[in-house]
Each structure stands twice: as C-alpha cells, then as structure tokens.
Design an enzyme around this catalytic site. Structure first.
Site, PDB file in Angstrom:
ATOM      1  N   THR A  63     -97.525  15.464   6.634  1.00 18.45           N
ATOM      2  CA  THR A  63     -98.227  16.201   7.088  1.00 18.45           C
ATOM      3  C   THR A  63     -97.717  16.106   8.144  1.00 18.45           C
ATOM      4  OG1 THR A  63     -99.502  14.190   6.827  1.00 18.45           O
ATOM      5  CG2 THR A  63    -100.617  16.465   6.228  1.00 18.45           C
ATOM      6  N   GLU A  64     -96.383  15.065   8.787  1.00 20.47           N
ATOM      7  CA  GLU A  64     -95.725  14.877   9.843  1.00 20.47           C
ATOM      8  C   GLU A  64     -95.400  15.768  10.658  1.00 20.47           C
ATOM      9  OE1 GLU A  64     -94.514  11.960   6.111  1.00 20.47           O
ATOM     10  OE2 GLU A  64     -95.036  13.825   6.956  1.00 20.47           O
ATOM     11  N   THR A  65     -95.351  16.527  10.646  1.00 15.95           N
ATOM     12  CA  THR A  65     -94.564  18.023  11.773  1.00 15.95           C
ATOM     13  C   THR A  65     -96.319  17.814  12.690  1.00 15.95           C
ATOM     14  OG1 THR A  65     -95.540  19.675  10.035  1.00 15.95           O
ATOM     15  CG2 THR A  65     -92.676  19.057  10.660  1.00 15.95           C
TER      16      THR A  65
END
Length: 199
Positions: A63-65
C-alpha cells in the site's frame, strides 16, 4: 508506525530494508506462518521468505503508493516471483488482495485455515529437514540470490537508494503526515473535490 511519528518512520524503513536483505541472503530456507494481514512491509517480509503459509482470511498488499511512498525494495523481491503484470497492478494500485488471489499469482505458497496453520507449517518443516541436505540447500540459495545480471545485491542497493530518495518527495512527506494523523491523503481529498456529484 503511527505512534512513533515521522522520525520513527525514517528509522524504521532503513531497518526494514536491512532485515529483508538479511532474510534473502540467509543460507537457511525461510518459512513464514502468516496468521493475519500482511500489508506494506509485512507483505515484503512474506515475499522475502522461501515458503509462506497464509491464513485464508488474510489480506495482502503493498500500500506504499497510497501514502506517497515508493515500494522500491519489494519491487526487487517480486521480480521472478510473480508476473510483471501482477507486480505492476499490486505496486501501482496499492490494493489489497485476498490470500487465495495471492496464491494464484504465486506471491505465497499455501493458504490454510487458522486452526491448521501451525501444524501445516510444522509438518512442512519436518519433511523439509528430513529430506534435504542443508549444504545443498545453502548452495542453492546462494545460487538463487547471486545468479543473473545485475545481482540481487545490486538490485537491492539500487532499490535502497530509490527508497531513500522517495522519502524526500513532497507527496511522501504529505502522505505520511496524513497517515500519521489518520486522515485521507491529499491527492484523495483533491480527487474527491474534483469529482463531486453536482447534485
């Protein structure tokens, strides 16, 4: 992460990079039993393992983006593990997937019930230890981590540089700040403003 603030995140991310590198370059096979969700760095840890058993109720994803961060290190982990199409979908969208979807794309090895997770892992490890040569396994792991050009080590170093640079991007700073405040990311707020129903 939420309680530690930005300073903690700045210390945590390089430590996570080092931990994943140590896992990858271990001469022993790494088996994980994941009995909960594996998200962002947690999914990276699952991806770094040689064999992963995951509870069928778990959700996995990078889920980094969604908070303005670049999933640099895990992009290296996914090369050769899952297809380029699946890698792009997971890393660019930041979406979460079910354990059965992760199994179908090759991200994990086994999906099992929570009740059988520990016994399934113990059974696999016992069979593995009984039937394989430790020296041959160590040599094979070295081959898998060192074969190809550029080497896995070179790719991880490049990813660590991108990871460090990404933390200085304005979107990353804003996204992490919003995450720490438990608010929507600024681009989510902007999108919702621009796409309101003109009722």
């Amino acid at each position: 992460l939420v309680d530690g603030g930005a300073e903690y995140i700045d210390a945590f991310l390089p430590a996570l990079d080092r931990a994943i590198s140590r896992l990858l370059f271990s001469d022993r096979p790494l088996v994980t039993a994941c009995n909960g969700h594996a998200i962002a760095g947690g999914c990276g840890l699952v991806s770094a393992c040689d064999m992963s058993f995951v509870n069928r109720e778990a959700k996995l994803g990078f889920t980094e983006t969604r908070i303005g961060f670049v999933p640099a290190l895990v992009s290296v982990l996914l090369k050769g593990k899952i297809s380029d199409t699946d890698t792009r979908d997971l890393l660019l969208s930041g979406k979460l997937i079910r354990a059965d979807e992760a199994l179908n794309m090759g991200l994990i090895n086994v999906v099992c019930s929570s009740a059988h997770l520990d016994s399934d892992v113990r059974s696999y490890v016992a069979s593995f230890c009984r039937n394989t040569s430790r020296q041959a396994v160590a040599a094979t792991k070295k081959l898998l981590c060192g074969s190809g050009l550029p080497s896995l080590s070179d790719l991880l170093n490049e990813a660590a540089i991108v990871n460090a640079e990404a933390r200085s991007l304005p979107d990353c700073k804003k996204g992490i700040a919003a995450f720490l405040r438990k608010e929507a990311a600024p681009w989510t707020v902007d999108y919702e403003k621009d796409h309101r129903d003109p009722a």
